[in-house]
Design an enzyme around this catalytic site. Structure first.
Site, PDB file in Angstrom:
ATOM      1  N   GLU A  16      32.509  29.869  -0.896  1.00  0.00           N
ATOM      2  CA  GLU A  16      33.852  30.199  -0.423  1.00  0.00           C
ATOM      3  C   GLU A  16      34.056  29.781   1.030  1.00  0.00           C
ATOM      4  OE1 GLU A  16      36.659  31.616  -1.932  1.00  0.00           O
ATOM      5  OE2 GLU A  16      35.522  31.005  -3.701  1.00  0.00           O
ATOM      6  N   CYS A  59      50.020  23.530 -18.206  1.00  0.00           N
ATOM      7  CA  CYS A  59      49.865  24.851 -17.608  1.00  0.00           C
ATOM      8  C   CYS A  59      50.035  25.951 -18.660  1.00  0.00           C
ATOM      9  CB  CYS A  59      50.898  25.034 -16.493  1.00  0.00           C
ATOM     10  SG  CYS A  59      50.811  26.663 -15.704  1.00  0.00           S
ATOM     11  N   CYS A 106      52.885  20.313 -15.254  1.00  0.00           N
ATOM     12  CA  CYS A 106      53.440  21.539 -15.833  1.00  0.00           C
ATOM     13  C   CYS A 106      53.180  21.651 -17.332  1.00  0.00           C
ATOM     14  CB  CYS A 106      54.937  21.611 -15.548  1.00  0.00           C
ATOM     15  SG  CYS A 106      55.333  21.788 -13.785  1.00  0.00           S
ATOM     16  N   CYS A 128      48.426  22.961 -11.088  1.00  0.00           N
ATOM     17  CA  CYS A 128      49.570  23.339 -10.245  1.00  0.00           C
ATOM     18  C   CYS A 128      49.343  22.821  -8.829  1.00  0.00           C
ATOM     19  CB  CYS A 128      49.735  24.851 -10.268  1.00  0.00           C
ATOM     20  SG  CYS A 128      51.331  25.417  -9.629  1.00  0.00           S
ATOM     21  N   CYS A 150      57.180  30.069 -16.078  1.00  0.00           N
ATOM     22  CA  CYS A 150      57.240  29.672 -14.677  1.00  0.00           C
ATOM     23  C   CYS A 150      58.681  29.467 -14.207  1.00  0.00           C
ATOM     24  CB  CYS A 150      56.431  28.398 -14.461  1.00  0.00           C
ATOM     25  SG  CYS A 150      56.423  27.837 -12.746  1.00  0.00           S
TER      26      CYS A 150
END
Length: 364
Positions: free
Chosen positions: A51, A218, A215, A208, A224
């Site tokens: 991270e 997704c 799209c 995204c 959305c």
């Protein structure tokens, strides 16, 4: 269709939850990323390390650094016990060097204050150096199944699009409203939090995307708001632009007996703690330090442009090969400028923490 009322945002989040979470978890199992070395592990050290490295850095770049770090520092105890110079050397080239210094401090706190074990809650993790809310949430959700949402740039983009949050995220109140909505759409079952969290990351990184999102691929496409509006790229709204600046310096590249003179940068600022050639403000400063006897032997190197997030840094290298008498003449002035400076064998430069452009110049 864009929302501007935080209460309406929460209502919309409640309407689509838990459907959002269930779809995302199923999508991640089938279509998400499963090849990254820090995935499918519940070891806080590895999740934390990945991270921190992934902040402002592409996955393809991080892969090599992650492997080298684990080879040199296999656990938090090894990292805590290592000299900071060793950590900076391995970090060189990743940029944002405050991350490396905080990484080292955090490892020492985990060992000295927590018995070598990372805290298990998002709130407690944020007490450690360099761990902010999103990194803490990633560790807590991946490793300890805590129901808490990460909120990095990818996640803010994904959630602002699916929920149609059209307010400026550079305003803290608007960002907090989106964070509250992110908590609402979390899965009800804590045991699927690792898959959900990874799914958010994967969706933002592969589907995204900031430009030309895919799209049709997704799992949230029919829910959305941004897609329904027909303009997903307008989300998220963030008006505050980073101001760029320009800096110009001259490197004095002194070579003597297959060695180069290096000095350490201050603890704060760009390249903090790294080793570099003396940085001067112009050719006049180079001439003043060298004196008239050496100025005629200066080799002018091509100008380099080092591009940082907030800064374009123009660097001019001036190389001089010295003999023993010239070193004796120059060294008092060099040590007055940098008492801890030293001659470093060219063959050993790979083991020193050098800024990326200097490594390219000296090591290749």
């Amino acid at each position: 269709m864009s929302l501007s009322d935080p209460d309406l945002l929460l209502q919309r989040a409640q309407r689509v939850s838990p459907d959002l979470a269930e779809r995302l978890v199923a999508w991640q199992h089938q279509d998400g990323r499963h090849h990254l070395p820090w995935q499918r592990v519940r070891e806080p050290y590895r999740v934390w390390l990945s991270e921190i490295m992934l902040q402002q850095t592409q996955v393809t770049t991080v892969l090599g650094y992650f492997a080298r770090f684990l080879d040199r520092f296999p656990d938090v105890q090894a990292l805590a016990a290592a000299p900071l110079d060793d950590v900076l050397t391995l970090w060189a080239g990743l940029g944002y060097y405050s991350r490396a210094r905080n990484l080292h401090r955090c490892a020492q706190d985990v060992v000295n204050l927590h018995g070598g074990h990372f805290p298990t809650s998002c709130e407690a993790l944020q007490s450690l150096p360099g761990i902010g809310p999103s990194t803490a949430a990633a560790i807590a959700s991946f490793c300890f199944d805590e129901r808490v949402s990460i909120m990095d740039g990818n996640v803010k983009r994904v959630l602002s699009r699916v929920l149609g949050w059209g307010e400026d995220l550079s305003v803290r109140a608007h960002e907090k409203a989106l964070m509250a909505a992110a908590q609402v759409v979390l899965p009800l079952r804590a045991e699927v939090m690792p898959s959900y969290t990874q799914g958010l990351m994967d969706l933002g990184a592969t589907v995204c995307t900031p430009r030309k999102p895919s799209c049709l691929m997704c799992p949230w496409s029919d829910l959305c708001v941004a897609r329904q509006v027909g303009d997903p790229e307008r989300y998220p709204v963030k008006s505050r632009k980073l101001k760029r600046s320009e800096r110009e310096n001259w490197w004095l590249w002194l070579v003597w007996r297959e060695q180069v003179w290096l000095q350490q940068m201050p603890d704060k600022g760009v390249w903090a703690g790294l080793w570099t050639l003396p940085l001067l403000d112009g050719d006049e400063a180079v001439s003043a330090l060298l004196g008239s006897a050496l100025n005629d032997r200066v080799e002018r190197q091509p100008r380099m442009k080092h591009v940082l997030t907030h800064l374009d840094w123009l660097l001019h290298a001036r190389r001089v090969v010295l003999d023993d008498a010239e070193v004796a003449y120059l060294e008092p002035a060099l040590r007055a400028q940098a008492p801890a400076g030293r001659w470093v064998p060219l063959a050993d430069l790979a083991n020193w923490g050098l800024p990326a452009p200097l490594r390219r110049l000296l090591v290749g």
